[in-house]
Design a protein around this motif. Structure first.
Motif, PDB file in Angstrom:
ATOM      1  N   VAL A 194      -2.342 -30.703  21.136  1.00 45.52           N
ATOM      2  CA  VAL A 194      -2.255 -31.173  19.792  1.00 45.52           C
ATOM      3  C   VAL A 194      -0.811 -30.793  19.311  1.00 45.52           C
ATOM      4  O   VAL A 194      -0.110 -31.720  18.619  1.00 45.52           O
ATOM      5  CB  VAL A 194      -3.358 -30.660  18.916  1.00 45.52           C
ATOM      6  CG1 VAL A 194      -3.114 -31.065  17.477  1.00 45.52           C
ATOM      7  CG2 VAL A 194      -4.667 -30.965  19.381  1.00 45.52           C
ATOM      8  N   VAL A 195      -0.275 -29.767  19.714  1.00 45.22           N
ATOM      9  CA  VAL A 195       0.810 -29.099  19.291  1.00 45.22           C
ATOM     10  C   VAL A 195       2.041 -29.953  19.825  1.00 45.22           C
ATOM     11  O   VAL A 195       2.966 -30.195  19.374  1.00 45.22           O
ATOM     12  CB  VAL A 195       1.070 -27.635  19.458  1.00 45.22           C
ATOM     13  CG1 VAL A 195       2.511 -27.302  19.062  1.00 45.22           C
ATOM     14  CG2 VAL A 195      -0.053 -26.853  18.838  1.00 45.22           C
ATOM     15  N   ALA A 196       1.581 -30.328  21.098  1.00 44.80           N
ATOM     16  CA  ALA A 196       2.597 -30.913  21.719  1.00 44.80           C
ATOM     17  C   ALA A 196       2.851 -32.484  21.154  1.00 44.80           C
ATOM     18  O   ALA A 196       4.151 -33.042  21.173  1.00 44.80           O
ATOM     19  CB  ALA A 196       2.411 -31.192  23.265  1.00 44.80           C
ATOM     20  N   ILE A 197       1.750 -33.117  20.647  1.00 42.74           N
ATOM     21  CA  ILE A 197       2.059 -34.237  19.883  1.00 42.74           C
ATOM     22  C   ILE A 197       3.143 -33.947  18.638  1.00 42.74           C
ATOM     23  O   ILE A 197       4.158 -34.616  18.539  1.00 42.74           O
ATOM     24  CB  ILE A 197       0.740 -34.935  19.497  1.00 42.74           C
ATOM     25  CG1 ILE A 197      -0.005 -35.257  20.574  1.00 42.74           C
ATOM     26  CG2 ILE A 197       0.956 -36.083  18.281  1.00 42.74           C
ATOM     27  CD1 ILE A 197      -1.507 -35.689  20.096  1.00 42.74           C
ATOM     28  N   ALA A 198       2.987 -32.842  17.833  1.00 45.02           N
ATOM     29  CA  ALA A 198       3.627 -32.528  16.802  1.00 45.02           C
ATOM     30  C   ALA A 198       5.409 -32.252  17.400  1.00 45.02           C
ATOM     31  O   ALA A 198       6.370 -32.712  16.575  1.00 45.02           O
ATOM     32  CB  ALA A 198       3.280 -31.316  16.303  1.00 45.02           C
ATOM     33  N   ALA A 199       5.285 -31.574  18.304  1.00 44.11           N
ATOM     34  CA  ALA A 199       6.660 -31.392  18.965  1.00 44.11           C
ATOM     35  C   ALA A 199       7.439 -32.685  19.334  1.00 44.11           C
ATOM     36  O   ALA A 199       8.726 -32.859  19.218  1.00 44.11           O
ATOM     37  CB  ALA A 199       6.630 -30.426  20.162  1.00 44.11           C
ATOM     38  N   GLY A 200       6.592 -33.788  19.991  1.00 42.42           N
ATOM     39  CA  GLY A 200       7.063 -34.858  20.394  1.00 42.42           C
ATOM     40  C   GLY A 200       7.577 -35.697  19.145  1.00 42.42           C
ATOM     41  O   GLY A 200       8.551 -36.277  19.249  1.00 42.42           O
ATOM     42  N   ALA A 201       6.857 -35.425  18.062  1.00 45.82           N
ATOM     43  CA  ALA A 201       7.101 -36.185  16.959  1.00 45.82           C
ATOM     44  C   ALA A 201       8.630 -35.772  16.397  1.00 45.82           C
ATOM     45  O   ALA A 201       9.412 -36.760  15.941  1.00 45.82           O
ATOM     46  CB  ALA A 201       5.924 -36.170  16.004  1.00 45.82           C
ATOM     47  N   VAL A 202       8.839 -34.599  16.395  1.00 43.47           N
ATOM     48  CA  VAL A 202      10.237 -34.158  15.670  1.00 43.47           C
ATOM     49  C   VAL A 202      11.222 -34.356  16.635  1.00 43.47           C
ATOM     50  O   VAL A 202      12.198 -34.673  16.050  1.00 43.47           O
ATOM     51  CB  VAL A 202      10.040 -32.550  15.353  1.00 43.47           C
ATOM     52  CG1 VAL A 202       8.809 -32.152  14.470  1.00 43.47           C
ATOM     53  CG2 VAL A 202       9.969 -31.787  17.021  1.00 43.47           C
ATOM     54  N   ASP A 203      10.989 -34.460  17.949  1.00 40.52           N
ATOM     55  CA  ASP A 203      11.952 -34.935  18.785  1.00 40.52           C
ATOM     56  C   ASP A 203      12.501 -36.553  18.716  1.00 40.52           C
ATOM     57  O   ASP A 203      13.670 -37.030  18.640  1.00 40.52           O
ATOM     58  CB  ASP A 203      11.625 -34.857  20.101  1.00 40.52           C
ATOM     59  CG  ASP A 203      11.873 -33.372  20.746  1.00 40.52           C
ATOM     60  OD1 ASP A 203      12.369 -32.596  20.047  1.00 40.52           O
ATOM     61  OD2 ASP A 203      11.277 -32.980  21.765  1.00 40.52           O
ATOM     62  N   CYS A 250       5.219 -29.411  25.426  1.00 38.54           N
ATOM     63  CA  CYS A 250       6.177 -29.523  24.098  1.00 38.54           C
ATOM     64  C   CYS A 250       7.230 -29.963  24.669  1.00 38.54           C
ATOM     65  O   CYS A 250       8.135 -30.506  23.823  1.00 38.54           O
ATOM     66  CB  CYS A 250       6.231 -28.311  23.159  1.00 38.54           C
ATOM     67  SG  CYS A 250       4.605 -28.127  22.212  1.00 38.54           S
ATOM     68  N   THR A 251       7.903 -29.415  25.833  1.00 34.90           N
ATOM     69  CA  THR A 251       9.223 -29.708  26.154  1.00 34.90           C
ATOM     70  C   THR A 251       9.415 -30.657  27.394  1.00 34.90           C
ATOM     71  O   THR A 251      10.486 -31.393  27.440  1.00 34.90           O
ATOM     72  CB  THR A 251       9.697 -28.431  26.430  1.00 34.90           C
ATOM     73  OG1 THR A 251       9.241 -27.691  27.610  1.00 34.90           O
ATOM     74  CG2 THR A 251       9.825 -27.495  25.327  1.00 34.90           C
ATOM     75  N   GLY A 252       8.292 -30.891  28.177  1.00 32.74           N
ATOM     76  CA  GLY A 252       8.617 -31.438  29.488  1.00 32.74           C
ATOM     77  C   GLY A 252       8.424 -32.921  29.167  1.00 32.74           C
ATOM     78  O   GLY A 252       7.584 -33.447  28.441  1.00 32.74           O
ATOM     79  N   GLU A 253       9.426 -33.626  30.034  1.00 34.81           N
ATOM     80  CA  GLU A 253       9.210 -35.250  29.951  1.00 34.81           C
ATOM     81  C   GLU A 253       7.910 -35.840  30.532  1.00 34.81           C
ATOM     82  O   GLU A 253       7.672 -36.989  30.170  1.00 34.81           O
ATOM     83  CB  GLU A 253      10.428 -35.790  30.346  1.00 34.81           C
ATOM     84  CG  GLU A 253      11.675 -35.444  29.485  1.00 34.81           C
ATOM     85  CD  GLU A 253      12.909 -36.170  29.884  1.00 34.81           C
ATOM     86  OE1 GLU A 253      13.043 -37.010  31.078  1.00 34.81           O
ATOM     87  OE2 GLU A 253      14.153 -35.929  29.304  1.00 34.81           O
ATOM     88  N   LEU A 254       7.299 -35.065  31.332  1.00 33.98           N
ATOM     89  CA  LEU A 254       6.159 -35.593  32.055  1.00 33.98           C
ATOM     90  C   LEU A 254       4.778 -35.667  31.074  1.00 33.98           C
ATOM     91  O   LEU A 254       3.804 -35.854  31.484  1.00 33.98           O
ATOM     92  CB  LEU A 254       6.201 -34.882  33.477  1.00 33.98           C
ATOM     93  CG  LEU A 254       6.977 -35.244  34.319  1.00 33.98           C
ATOM     94  CD1 LEU A 254       6.462 -34.438  35.612  1.00 33.98           C
ATOM     95  CD2 LEU A 254       6.881 -36.605  34.908  1.00 33.98           C
ATOM     96  N   SER A 255       4.934 -34.790  30.033  1.00 37.73           N
ATOM     97  CA  SER A 255       3.997 -34.654  28.942  1.00 37.73           C
ATOM     98  C   SER A 255       3.609 -36.063  28.292  1.00 37.73           C
ATOM     99  O   SER A 255       4.206 -36.531  27.899  1.00 37.73           O
ATOM    100  CB  SER A 255       4.227 -33.377  28.109  1.00 37.73           C
ATOM    101  OG  SER A 255       3.403 -33.584  26.920  1.00 37.73           O
TER     102      SER A 255
END
Length: 332
Positions: A194-203, A250-255
Motif C-alpha cells: 500500500v505504501v509503495a503505491i503512495a511512493a510511486g504516486a509521488v514519483d 517503494c524504490t525498485g522499478e520492478l515493483s
C-alpha cells in the motif's frame, strides 16, 4: 530429497519453485491455467510470468491439485491474497497430514480483514498451526530466480517446523532468517504494498527524493502502529519483512505496486494501469482491507487512507499529497 508442491505459477511461485528444485528437491508447481502448466513442461520456462528464468528438469507443472500435493513434504502457497481461501479449500483434502506448509502470499483478505495466517488456520483448522510458516522480505522474483543475493525471513509459531522450512529454502544466494512473530512479518509484508503505491504516486507527480523518503518513513510508522496493535514486536517492523521490504517495493522499478502509483501520479486511471500491468498488484486490494482494518481498530493510518481514496474514490493523487502535507501538526 523432500518432495515439494508449490501452489501458484506466477512469477514469485515460479522463482521459489526454481530455488527448491535447484536444491534437487522434486518440485511440482500447480497452475490454475492448464495451458501454462503445459507450456512450462514443454518449454522449461514460464513465458508469461518469469520469462528470464530457465527452469531445471526437476521442476514440473500440473493443473491437477491432487497430483501436485500427492506425497508432498513441503507445500508452498504462492497465490494472490484474494484467491488464498478458495485455493486452500480446494487443496485441503489432498494436503498430506505431516506436510510443512509455507505461505509466501502477502495481503489482508477483504471483508474478513484476516491476514493470510488467519485465513489458513480458518480453513485448515487450529491443529495445523504448528506446521504453518510464512515467508516474507525484500525479494523480487526475477532477482531470486537469477541467483542474486537476497535475504528473507520465515516466521512460524513452532520453532522446529520454522527452522526446517528455513533450511529448505536457504542457499548460498538466498539467506533465510527465522522469526516467531507471525503477525509482525505478515503485517509488514501486506502494508508495504500500500505504501509503495503512495511512493510511486509521488514519483509520478514529479516530486523528489525528499517526498519519497517521507512516504517511506511515515508509511513505516503506520505499519508499526497497526502491527503493534495486533501484538507484533516493533523490532520485526524494523527488519526484513518491514523496513527491508518497504524500501525495496517503494524504490525498485520492478515493483508492480510502485508502478501502479507511478502511472496514476502521471494521470492514468487505475483501470487503465491494471489492464496493462499483466501481473497482480497486491496493494490495490490490500489498500481497502488495510483501510477497513485500521478504521475498525482505531489506528491512525493517513497514508493508507489517502491511497484508499485515490484508488476507490477517484481522488486526485496531487490532492491526496496536499491533504497529507496540511494535516494538523503533531509530535513524531
Amino acid at each position: 530429497m523432500p518432495k515439494v508442491a508449490v501452489l501458484g505459477a506466477g512469477a514469485w511461485g515460479t522463482a521459489l519453485a526454481k530455488v527448491l528444485a535447484d536444491k534437487q528437491n522434486p518440485t511440482l508447481v500447480w497452475s490454475h491455467r492448464p495451458e501454462l502448466a503445459d507450456q512450462i513442461n514443454t518449454e522449461r520456462v514460464n513465458a508469461r510470468y518469469l520469462p528470464s528464468a530457465r527452469l531445471p528438469e526437476g521442476l514440473r507443472a500440473t493443473h491437477d491439485m491432487q497430483e501436485a500435493l500427492h506425497g508432498a513434504e513441503l507445500v508452498v502457497v504462492v497465490v494472490p491474497s484474494h484467491a488464498m481461501r478458495e485455493v486452500i479449500a480446494q487443496a485441503r483434502p489432498y494436503i498430506p497430514g505431516s506436510a510443512l506448509l509455507c505461505s509466501a502470499t502477502k495481503g489482508i483478505e477483504n471483508d474478513s480483514l484476516m491476514l493470510m495466517s488467519e485465513v489458513l488456520v480458518d480453513e485448515l483448522g487450529k491443529a495445523v498451526e504448528p506446521r504453518l510458516t510464512y515467508l516474507s522480505g525484500p525479494s523480487f522474483a526475477k532477482e531470486v530466480a537469477a541467483g542474486q543475493p537476497t535475504a528473507v525471513v520465515v516466521a512460524g509459531t513452532s520453532s522446529p517446523e520454522t527452522l526446517a522450512v528455513q533450511r529448505m529454502f536457504a542457499t548460498e544466494r538466498l539467506r533465510v532468517y527465522s522469526s516467531e512473530d507471525v503477525v509482525g512479518v505478515e503485517t509488514g509484508g501486506a502494508l508495504k504494498n500500500v505504501v509503495a503505491i503512495a511512493a510511486g504516486a509521488v514519483d509520478g507527480l514529479g516530486f523528489g527524493h525528499n517526498a519519497r523518503a517521507g512516504v517511506i518513513t511515515r508509511g513505516l510508522a503506520e505499519i508499526a502502529r497497526l502491527a503493534m496493535t495486533r501484538g507484533a514486536s516493533p523490532l520485526t517492523v524494523a527488519g526484513l519483512s518491514g523496513m527491508g521490504d518497504l524500501v525495496l517495493t517503494c524504490t525498485g522499478e520492478l515493483s508492480r505496486n510502485r508502478t501502479v502509483g507511478y502511472e496514476m501520479g502521471r494521470g492514468r486511471t487505475l483501470e487503465d494501469v491494471l489492464s496493462h500491468l499483466g501481473h497482480v498488484a497486491e496493494g490495490v486490494k490490500t489498500a481497502k482491507s488495510a483501510y477497513d482494518l485500521g478504521s475498525k481498530l482505531g489506528v491512525d493510518m493517513p497514508i493508507t487512507c489517502e491511497v484508499y481514496k485515490v484508488l476507490y474514490e477517484k481522488k486526485a493523487p496531487l490532492q491526496a499529497v496536499t491533504d497529507l502535507m496540511n494535516r494538523e501538526l503533531r509530535r513524531e
